[in-house]
Enzyme design. Structure first.
Site, PDB file in Angstrom:
ATOM      1  NE  ARG A  15      -2.095  -1.693   3.295  1.00 15.03           N
ATOM      2  CZ  ARG A  15      -2.198  -1.868   4.855  1.00 15.03           C
ATOM      3  NH1 ARG A  15      -3.718  -1.508   5.164  1.00 15.03           N
ATOM      4  NH2 ARG A  15      -1.568  -2.391   5.904  1.00 15.03           N
ATOM      5  CE  LYS A  75       0.906  -2.132   9.273  1.00 20.03           C
ATOM      6  NZ  LYS A  75      -0.427  -2.713  10.289  1.00 20.03           N
ATOM      7  CE1 TYR A  94      -5.488   2.638  10.416  1.00 23.54           C
ATOM      8  CE2 TYR A  94      -4.612   2.176   8.249  1.00 23.54           C
ATOM      9  CZ  TYR A  94      -5.718   2.522   8.930  1.00 23.54           C
ATOM     10  OH  TYR A  94      -6.888   2.353   8.133  1.00 23.54           O
ATOM     11  CG  HIS A  96      -2.117  -0.475  15.380  1.00 21.48           C
ATOM     12  ND1 HIS A  96      -3.630  -0.722  15.517  1.00 21.48           N
ATOM     13  CD2 HIS A  96      -1.929  -0.653  13.831  1.00 21.48           C
ATOM     14  CE1 HIS A  96      -4.135  -0.662  14.409  1.00 21.48           C
ATOM     15  NE2 HIS A  96      -3.157  -0.553  13.423  1.00 21.48           N
ATOM     16  CD  GLU A 118      -3.700   3.447  15.350  1.00 22.59           C
ATOM     17  OE1 GLU A 118      -2.995   3.020  15.957  1.00 22.59           O
ATOM     18  OE2 GLU A 118      -3.697   3.647  14.388  1.00 22.59           O
ATOM     19  CG  ASP A 270      -2.250  -4.182  12.861  1.00 23.27           C
ATOM     20  OD1 ASP A 270      -0.906  -4.426  12.788  1.00 23.27           O
ATOM     21  OD2 ASP A 270      -2.951  -3.977  12.018  1.00 23.27           O
TER      22      ASP A 270
END
Length: 375
Positions: A15, A75, A94, A96, A118, A270
């Site tokens: 991605r 990511k 993101y 996490h 998120e 994740d």
């Protein structure tokens, strides 16, 4: 503002943070966009496509991070990327963080302003930047689980939907949120026998009305989880607590009494995973076996379908990227409480309560952190 998108470096992550169409929108707002050469290969976007949209290509991540005021990724930044962050630089991706002490420590030390997709919220209490990837991951979890149930892959040799005269596989979904609902939709479409567990009665009621007799809805208790999981052929872990580590709903003891060849797919990996026996895997090597139970625990499942995933993600993130670029980070965070809820780390402070609690940091209110940006 100078906005940069690097090539993703996580294992098999194809991605990209910005599509050419998103670049064109940002440039039309009189901002500059830097794109690392080759960043769009995984989605079929060439360097020429990015140049045509108005981006300037750079040869390396070092150059991109050094020149960008805001870095837009997919990511969480890997260790080498975290080392390139600097005080005051905006990171939008993101993260996490709750199960990732090393990443959190590096982001705190960097002094950068880290906004996590998120934990951005919306007026209905949803997580609009997590939802697109949750939709993809939920749908993919059934594909992955069905594949793992095949005997060459270590599974019990079951066809998820059976055939006339042969029972379908017994599938359990832990959590009826976005991931769970999308998993349920795909599983019922394949004619599996599906049960969902959740602690929110309104969620169970909504799912029950949507799917009727095709879906069994069960209030989630320890006893219900144990009874249903240990009898299941396929279990989808779809639980989420905003910003926090996932609860370990399925113990190692439960895994130990499941039938040989059963499969668990931990979409919550994740956030640390909801099976005690889970650990992150990659798209290159997605499964492992514990007590004859196949575990699929890929931490970037949507990365396997990067064209679909990147387009869906950009549809959700672009308005926030534009707000941050147009207004500047301080004003954008003041004006929008939902974007402000995405602020996880700012200038050495942890501004997400669940992360601070999980990892032992002092918690600073996001508004206080924003005020310090403007001081």
């Amino acid at each position: 503002m100078i906005v940069g998108t690097p090539t993703e470096v996580k294992n098999n992550e194809r991605r990209v943070g910005l599509t050419p169409a998103s670049v064109r929108e940002i440039v039309s707002h009189d901002h500059s966009v830097l794109v690392q050469r080759g960043a769009g290969i995984g989605i079929g976007a060439s360097d020429a496509d990015y140049e045509a949209a108005g981006a300037r290509l750079v040869d390396s991540a070092d150059e991109l991070f050094a020149s960008s005021e805001m870095v837009v990724k997919v990511k969480e930044p890997q260790a080498a990327e975290r080392a390139m962050l600097r005080p005051g630089q905006i990171l939008f991706t993101y993260l996490h963080l709750a199960p990732d002490a090393a990443q959190t420590a590096d982001l705190v030390a960097s002094g950068s302003i880290c906004i996590a997709y998120e934990t951005v919220t919306d007026a209905s209490g949803g997580l609009p930047l997590l939802a697109p990837m949750s939709q993809v991951a939920g749908r993919m979890s059934i594909q992955a689980g069905a594949h793992a149930l095949e005997s060459p892959n270590g599974g019990a040799g079951l066809l998820l939907g059976g055939v006339p005269g042969v029972a379908s596989a017994n599938l359990v979904v832990l959590g009826g949120g976005v991931v769970g609902e999308n998993a349920i939709e795909m599983a019922i479409g394949l004619q599996a026998s599906v049960t969902v567990l959740d602690r929110n009665l309104a969620v169970l009621d909504r799912l029950g009305h949507r799917y009727g007799a095709a879906l069994e809805t069960v209030y989630s208790t320890q006893a219900a989880v144990e009874d249903l999981v240990t009898a299941a052929d396929l279990v989808i872990g779809a639980v989420l607590v905003k910003g926090a580590a996932a609860p370990k709903l399925v113990t190692a003891e439960m895994i130990g009494v499941m039938n040989a060849g059963s499969v668990v797919v931990d979409v919550a990996i994740d956030q640390g995973g909801c099976f005690e026996t889970s650990h992150p895997t990659t798209l290159h090597d997605p499964t492992y076996v514990v007590d004859d139970v196949v575990h699929y625990c890929v931490a970037n499942m949507p990365g396997a379908v990067p064209r679909t995933s990147t387009s869906a993600l950009n549809n959700a993130t672009l308005p926030f990227v534009l707000a941050l670029a147009d207004k500047g980070v301080g004003r954008a965070l003041i004006d929008d409480v939902h974007l402000r809820n995405g602020l996880n780390v700012s200038a050495g402070a942890v501004t997400e309560a669940a992360v601070a609690h999980a990892l032992g940091y002092d918690y600073i209110e996001p508004l206080e952190a924003v005020a310090e940006m403007s001081a």
